[in-house]
Scaffold this motif. Structure first.
Motif, PDB file in Angstrom:
ATOM      1  N   GLY A  40      56.000   9.972  -2.546  1.00 50.66           N
ATOM      2  CA  GLY A  40      54.787  10.777  -2.544  1.00 50.66           C
ATOM      3  C   GLY A  40      55.080  12.246  -2.361  1.00 50.66           C
ATOM      4  O   GLY A  40      54.489  13.115  -3.020  1.00 50.66           O
ATOM      5  N   GLY A  41      56.014  12.544  -1.461  1.00 54.45           N
ATOM      6  CA  GLY A  41      56.404  13.934  -1.244  1.00 54.45           C
ATOM      7  C   GLY A  41      57.034  14.550  -2.485  1.00 54.45           C
ATOM      8  O   GLY A  41      56.793  15.728  -2.802  1.00 54.45           O
ATOM      9  N   LEU A  42      57.818  13.764  -3.194  1.00 55.45           N
ATOM     10  CA  LEU A  42      58.430  14.253  -4.429  1.00 55.45           C
ATOM     11  C   LEU A  42      57.370  14.514  -5.498  1.00 55.45           C
ATOM     12  O   LEU A  42      57.478  15.472  -6.271  1.00 55.45           O
ATOM     13  N   ALA A  52      50.814  11.527  -6.037  1.00 52.20           N
ATOM     14  CA  ALA A  52      51.109  11.572  -4.605  1.00 52.20           C
ATOM     15  C   ALA A  52      50.035  10.837  -3.817  1.00 52.20           C
ATOM     16  O   ALA A  52      50.340  10.034  -2.920  1.00 52.20           O
ATOM     17  N   ARG A  53      48.786  11.084  -4.152  1.00 50.99           N
ATOM     18  CA  ARG A  53      47.674  10.410  -3.467  1.00 50.99           C
ATOM     19  C   ARG A  53      47.801   8.889  -3.603  1.00 50.99           C
ATOM     20  O   ARG A  53      47.652   8.152  -2.629  1.00 50.99           O
ATOM     21  N   SER A  66      51.344   4.220   9.426  1.00 53.29           N
ATOM     22  CA  SER A  66      52.354   5.159   8.952  1.00 53.29           C
ATOM     23  C   SER A  66      51.855   6.594   9.113  1.00 53.29           C
ATOM     24  O   SER A  66      51.036   7.085   8.326  1.00 53.29           O
ATOM     25  N   GLU A  67      52.364   7.268  10.125  1.00 46.22           N
ATOM     26  CA  GLU A  67      51.914   8.630  10.417  1.00 46.22           C
ATOM     27  C   GLU A  67      52.218   9.582   9.259  1.00 46.22           C
ATOM     28  O   GLU A  67      51.386  10.419   8.895  1.00 46.22           O
ATOM     29  N   ALA A  72      50.029  13.066   5.428  1.00 41.15           N
ATOM     30  CA  ALA A  72      50.222  13.662   4.095  1.00 41.15           C
ATOM     31  C   ALA A  72      48.956  13.523   3.257  1.00 41.15           C
ATOM     32  O   ALA A  72      48.530  14.476   2.583  1.00 41.15           O
ATOM     33  N   LEU A  73      48.356  12.345   3.317  1.00 41.86           N
ATOM     34  CA  LEU A  73      47.111  12.139   2.559  1.00 41.86           C
ATOM     35  C   LEU A  73      45.986  12.991   3.137  1.00 41.86           C
ATOM     36  O   LEU A  73      45.148  13.523   2.388  1.00 41.86           O
ATOM     37  N   ALA A  74      45.968  13.160   4.460  1.00 35.88           N
ATOM     38  CA  ALA A  74      44.942  14.005   5.083  1.00 35.88           C
ATOM     39  C   ALA A  74      45.066  15.454   4.615  1.00 35.88           C
ATOM     40  O   ALA A  74      44.057  16.136   4.386  1.00 35.88           O
ATOM     41  N   VAL A  75      46.295  15.927   4.469  1.00 35.71           N
ATOM     42  CA  VAL A  75      46.510  17.300   3.980  1.00 35.71           C
ATOM     43  C   VAL A  75      45.969  17.451   2.559  1.00 35.71           C
ATOM     44  O   VAL A  75      45.305  18.442   2.233  1.00 35.71           O
ATOM     45  N   ILE A  76      46.232  16.459   1.720  1.00 36.91           N
ATOM     46  CA  ILE A  76      45.695  16.494   0.358  1.00 36.91           C
ATOM     47  C   ILE A  76      44.165  16.517   0.401  1.00 36.91           C
ATOM     48  O   ILE A  76      43.517  17.291  -0.310  1.00 36.91           O
ATOM     49  N   ASP A  77      43.585  15.677   1.246  1.00 37.12           N
ATOM     50  CA  ASP A  77      42.123  15.630   1.360  1.00 37.12           C
ATOM     51  C   ASP A  77      41.565  16.970   1.832  1.00 37.12           C
ATOM     52  O   ASP A  77      40.528  17.431   1.333  1.00 37.12           O
TER      53      ASP A  77
END
Length: 217
Positions: A40-42, A52-53, A66-67, A72-77
């Motif tokens: 996802g990070g890549l 990534a989402r 999984s923190e 990471a998904l929260a940042v995208i949101d």
């Protein structure tokens, strides 16, 4: 091991090699959460946000605690203004680990973006409850106090920062800024000179030191 290698390669900016390593790992074990998080990070590095989402969501479906995937998904949101979804992800991360400073910082950042200053302040204080030497939390709290024209509260945070991290410039930089607000030019020069001494490349210390020295004359 391949997931760890892929993460290390990604950290070095070797995206193609990292992708090859993580793809090999996911062929071996499609439900490897660490590998999915790296993948996802890549995708984000490639600016492929939909991929990534999808990958972070898959990781969360496998491991809801999984923190890395949740935040990471929260940042995208947050970037896509999906505030409720971002909040749910952050709270899910905190439910799994209430002492996660990363999740607490995310909570503070989300609250700040919504203009909820008291909620942001509470989250930063929670960071310090977990880890009293967290520099960013102290800096944010001091800056918030200065925005409210509460020099006393700002100085309290700056003093704590100097006490807990005496070799860092940031505490003296904050004290210098507070002194400038008070027009205490002697104190401003003293603290800002110390900040420059501790970190000659500090982004704001030289500019504010020049200002204080000008007015001190």
């Amino acid at each position: 091991l391949r997931a760890k290698r892929a993460r290390a390669l990604a950290g070095l900016g070797k995206i193609d090699e990292a992708e090859a390593a993580v793809e090999a790992r996911l062929k071996e074990k499609p439900d490897d959460v660490d590998a999915l998080v790296v993948s996802g990070g890549l995708s984000l590095a490639r600016k492929d946000v939909p991929a990534a989402r999808k990958t972070f969501a898959k990781a969360i479906a496998i491991d809801p605690k999984s923190e890395d995937a949740l935040l990471a998904l929260a940042v995208i949101d947050m970037r896509e203004k999906k505030i409720d979804a971002a909040r749910r992800g952050i709270e899910q991360a905190l439910a799994a680990n209430p002492k996660s400073t990363r999740a607490l910082y995310a909570k503070a950042g989300l609250a700040s973006s919504e203009g909820k200053r008291s909620e942001a302040e509470a989250a930063y204080r929670s960071v310090l409850d977990v880890s009293p030497k967290e520099v960013p939390a102290r800096v944010f709290l001091a800056s918030m106090a200065m925005d409210k024209k509460d020099a006393g509260a700002a100085e309290k945070e700056a003093d704590a920062l100097i006490r807990e991290q005496p070799k860092l410039a940031e505490g003296h930089y904050l004290k210098g800024r507070i002194a400038i607000e008070r027009k205490d030019w002697d104190a401003a020069v003293t603290h800002l000179q110390e900040a420059v001494k501790l970190n000659p490349n500090h982004p704001g210390a030289h500019l504010n030191l020049g200002l204080a020295q000008f007015y001190k004359k």
